[in-house]
Design a protein around this motif. Structure first.
Motif, PDB file in Angstrom:
ATOM      1  N   GLY A  87       7.231  12.360  13.864  1.00 50.37           N
ATOM      2  CA  GLY A  87       6.359  12.916  12.563  1.00 50.37           C
ATOM      3  C   GLY A  87       6.695  12.033  11.699  1.00 50.37           C
ATOM      4  N   THR A  88       5.480  11.456  10.785  1.00 50.43           N
ATOM      5  CA  THR A  88       5.778  10.396   9.887  1.00 50.43           C
ATOM      6  C   THR A  88       6.571  10.868   8.588  1.00 50.43           C
ATOM      7  OG1 THR A  88       3.498  11.338   8.922  1.00 50.43           O
ATOM      8  CG2 THR A  88       3.553   9.300  10.404  1.00 50.43           C
ATOM      9  N   GLY A  89       6.376  12.407   8.260  1.00 48.66           N
ATOM     10  CA  GLY A  89       7.239  12.959   7.170  1.00 48.66           C
ATOM     11  C   GLY A  89       7.061  12.210   6.003  1.00 48.66           C
ATOM     12  N   HIS A  90       8.197  12.113   5.004  1.00 44.72           N
ATOM     13  CA  HIS A  90       7.990  11.493   4.040  1.00 44.72           C
ATOM     14  C   HIS A  90       8.721  10.047   4.099  1.00 44.72           C
ATOM     15  CE1 HIS A  90       6.091  14.851   1.774  1.00 44.72           C
ATOM     16  NE2 HIS A  90       7.246  15.692   2.471  1.00 44.72           N
ATOM     17  N   VAL A  91       8.021   9.047   4.037  1.00 53.34           N
ATOM     18  CA  VAL A  91       8.556   7.679   4.210  1.00 53.34           C
ATOM     19  C   VAL A  91       8.663   6.973   2.930  1.00 53.34           C
ATOM     20  CG1 VAL A  91       8.034   5.374   5.555  1.00 53.34           C
ATOM     21  CG2 VAL A  91       7.226   7.562   6.687  1.00 53.34           C
ATOM     22  N   VAL A  92       9.743   6.425   2.603  1.00 50.30           N
ATOM     23  CA  VAL A  92       9.911   5.947   1.604  1.00 50.30           C
ATOM     24  C   VAL A  92       9.343   4.393   1.576  1.00 50.30           C
ATOM     25  CG1 VAL A  92      11.852   4.877  -0.111  1.00 50.30           C
ATOM     26  CG2 VAL A  92      12.045   6.987   1.023  1.00 50.30           C
ATOM     27  N   THR A  93       8.591   3.900   0.663  1.00 53.35           N
ATOM     28  CA  THR A  93       7.875   2.647   0.704  1.00 53.35           C
ATOM     29  C   THR A  93       7.836   1.983  -0.641  1.00 53.35           C
ATOM     30  OG1 THR A  93       5.721   1.622   0.983  1.00 53.35           O
ATOM     31  CG2 THR A  93       5.538   3.827   0.074  1.00 53.35           C
ATOM     32  N   ASP A  94       7.612   0.728  -0.623  1.00 55.48           N
ATOM     33  CA  ASP A  94       7.650  -0.054  -1.756  1.00 55.48           C
ATOM     34  C   ASP A  94       6.150  -0.088  -2.450  1.00 55.48           C
ATOM     35  OD1 ASP A  94       6.525  -1.764   0.180  1.00 55.48           O
ATOM     36  OD2 ASP A  94       7.375  -3.346  -0.532  1.00 55.48           O
ATOM     37  N   GLU A  95       5.166   0.354  -1.816  1.00 54.67           N
ATOM     38  CA  GLU A  95       3.797   0.607  -2.032  1.00 54.67           C
ATOM     39  C   GLU A  95       3.448   2.112  -2.087  1.00 54.67           C
ATOM     40  OE1 GLU A  95       1.736  -1.866  -2.885  1.00 54.67           O
ATOM     41  OE2 GLU A  95       2.935  -3.508  -2.911  1.00 54.67           O
ATOM     42  N   PRO A  96       4.030   2.965  -2.866  1.00 50.57           N
ATOM     43  CA  PRO A  96       3.657   4.345  -3.119  1.00 50.57           C
ATOM     44  C   PRO A  96       2.136   4.718  -3.238  1.00 50.57           C
ATOM     45  CG  PRO A  96       4.745   3.824  -4.961  1.00 50.57           C
ATOM     46  CD  PRO A  96       4.873   2.912  -4.046  1.00 50.57           C
ATOM     47  N   MET A  97       1.328   3.856  -3.793  1.00 48.86           N
ATOM     48  CA  MET A  97       0.040   4.025  -4.306  1.00 48.86           C
ATOM     49  C   MET A  97      -0.929   3.295  -3.425  1.00 48.86           C
ATOM     50  SD  MET A  97       0.168   6.186  -6.767  1.00 48.86           S
ATOM     51  CE  MET A  97       1.411   6.905  -7.854  1.00 48.86           C
ATOM     52  N   LEU A  98      -0.473   2.744  -2.174  1.00 45.57           N
ATOM     53  CA  LEU A  98      -1.447   2.347  -1.255  1.00 45.57           C
ATOM     54  C   LEU A  98      -2.212   3.202  -0.740  1.00 45.57           C
ATOM     55  CD1 LEU A  98      -1.973  -0.548   0.100  1.00 45.57           C
ATOM     56  CD2 LEU A  98      -0.396   0.101   2.057  1.00 45.57           C
ATOM     57  N   ASN A  99      -3.536   2.675  -0.735  1.00 44.69           N
ATOM     58  CA  ASN A  99      -4.605   3.469  -0.544  1.00 44.69           C
ATOM     59  C   ASN A  99      -4.969   4.968  -1.048  1.00 44.69           C
ATOM     60  OD1 ASN A  99      -5.076   1.751   2.161  1.00 44.69           O
ATOM     61  ND2 ASN A  99      -3.898   2.771   3.163  1.00 44.69           N
ATOM     62  N   GLN A 100      -4.480   4.689  -2.290  1.00 46.26           N
ATOM     63  CA  GLN A 100      -4.802   5.774  -3.374  1.00 46.26           C
ATOM     64  C   GLN A 100      -5.181   5.123  -4.654  1.00 46.26           C
ATOM     65  OE1 GLN A 100      -1.429   8.434  -3.873  1.00 46.26           O
ATOM     66  NE2 GLN A 100      -0.992   8.623  -1.552  1.00 46.26           N
ATOM     67  N   ARG A 101      -6.357   4.352  -4.661  1.00 45.49           N
ATOM     68  CA  ARG A 101      -6.819   3.520  -5.696  1.00 45.49           C
ATOM     69  C   ARG A 101      -6.832   4.009  -6.833  1.00 45.49           C
ATOM     70  NH1 ARG A 101     -11.643  -0.836  -5.764  1.00 45.49           N
ATOM     71  NH2 ARG A 101     -10.559  -2.055  -7.450  1.00 45.49           N
ATOM     72  N   THR A 102      -7.395   5.175  -6.964  1.00 43.21           N
ATOM     73  CA  THR A 102      -7.514   6.006  -8.247  1.00 43.21           C
ATOM     74  C   THR A 102      -6.183   6.296  -9.034  1.00 43.21           C
ATOM     75  OG1 THR A 102      -8.115   8.239  -7.323  1.00 43.21           O
ATOM     76  CG2 THR A 102      -9.929   6.721  -8.118  1.00 43.21           C
ATOM     77  N   ALA A 103      -5.234   6.858  -8.052  1.00 46.27           N
ATOM     78  CA  ALA A 103      -4.038   7.298  -8.531  1.00 46.27           C
ATOM     79  C   ALA A 103      -3.201   5.978  -9.075  1.00 46.27           C
ATOM     80  CB  ALA A 103      -3.223   8.056  -7.455  1.00 46.27           C
ATOM     81  N   SER A 104      -3.551   4.740  -8.526  1.00 47.69           N
ATOM     82  CA  SER A 104      -2.919   3.636  -8.933  1.00 47.69           C
ATOM     83  C   SER A 104      -3.305   3.019 -10.184  1.00 47.69           C
ATOM     84  CB  SER A 104      -2.762   2.385  -7.837  1.00 47.69           C
ATOM     85  OG  SER A 104      -4.265   2.072  -7.820  1.00 47.69           O
ATOM     86  N   LEU A 105      -4.462   3.788 -10.737  1.00 47.12           N
ATOM     87  CA  LEU A 105      -4.949   3.141 -12.132  1.00 47.12           C
ATOM     88  C   LEU A 105      -4.583   4.047 -13.098  1.00 47.12           C
ATOM     89  CD1 LEU A 105      -8.622   2.594 -10.791  1.00 47.12           C
ATOM     90  CD2 LEU A 105      -6.742   0.726 -11.076  1.00 47.12           C
ATOM     91  N   VAL A 106      -3.790   4.965 -12.881  1.00 45.81           N
ATOM     92  CA  VAL A 106      -3.196   5.849 -14.054  1.00 45.81           C
ATOM     93  C   VAL A 106      -2.209   5.137 -15.006  1.00 45.81           C
ATOM     94  CG1 VAL A 106      -1.970   8.025 -14.349  1.00 45.81           C
ATOM     95  CG2 VAL A 106      -3.691   7.981 -12.753  1.00 45.81           C
ATOM     96  N   GLY A 107      -2.602   5.222 -16.160  1.00 45.95           N
ATOM     97  CA  GLY A 107      -1.766   4.473 -17.226  1.00 45.95           C
ATOM     98  C   GLY A 107      -2.293   3.240 -17.717  1.00 45.95           C
TER      99      GLY A 107
END
Length: 152
Positions: free
Chosen positions: A81-101
Motif C-alpha cells: 500500500g502507498t500509505g503516506h509517502v514523504v515527498t519533496d513535492e507534497p503539492m504535486l498534482n494539487q494545483r489549487t492547494a499549491s497556490l494558497v499563500g
C-alpha cells in the motif's frame, strides 16, 4: 476440452494457471494478477501433496483457491500500500492547494463574490469580497477549480 486438460494435468493445472497469471501481470500493469497467481501456485502445491486424498475434490480446490486469492490480494495491498509517502513535492498534482499563500492582482473585479485573477500563465476564477480590478489579493484557499481570496 478444458475439463479433459485439467484431468490430464492433475495438480499441475493449478501451476499452469498460476504461471499464466504471473505472465499476464507482466502485460497488465497494476500488481493485481500476481496475488491471484500466487494463490493458484499455493493451491497447486497443496494439490501435489493431497491429490490422492478423497476429500481433495475440485470443489474443495476451487473454494481454497478463492479464499487464498482474496487473502493474498488483501495481504498484498497491505504490504505494498502507498500509505503516506514523504515527498519533496507534497503539492504535486494539487494545483489549487499549491497556490494558497500566493498574491496576485485582480484581472477582473470581484462582483457578487466572483471575479478572476491571473497567476503565472493561467486565469483563475476566484471567490471573495467585492473588490475593484487591479486590487492586490492573497489566495487563502483552493477548492477544485476555484480559489478563495482576500485583500492583501
Amino acid at each position: 476440452m478444458l475439463s479433459r486438460m485439467i484431468i490430464e494435468l492433475g495438480p499441475w493445472s493449478w501451476w499452469l494457471l498460476g504461471l499464466v497469471l504471473l505472465a499476464a501481470e507482466l502485460l497488465v500493469p497494476g500488481v493485481f494478477l500476481v496475488w491471484i497467481g500466487i494463490a493458484a501456485l499455493i493451491t497447486g502445491a497443496l494439490s501435489l501433496v493431497l491429490w490422492e486424498v478423497s476429500l481433495w475434490t475440485w470443489q474443495v480446490q476451487l473454494v481454497l483457491f478463492s479464499v487464498l486469492a482474496v487473502a493474498s490480494t488483501l495481504l498484498g495491498r497491505r504490504l505494498l500500500g502507498t500509505g503516506h509517502v514523504v515527498t519533496d513535492e507534497p503539492m504535486l498534482n494539487q494545483r489549487t492547494a499549491s497556490l494558497v499563500g500566493r498574491t496576485a492582482t485582480l484581472a477582473e473585479p470581484i462582483t457578487e463574490g466572483r471575479g478572476r485573477i491571473r497567476l503565472d500563465d493561467t486565469h483563475w476564477s476566484v471567490q471573495g469580497p467585492d473588490l475593484p480590478a487591479g486590487t492586490k489579493v492573497k489566495v487563502i484557499a483552493g477548492n477544485g477549480r476555484d480559489l478563495t481570496v482576500e485583500k492583501a
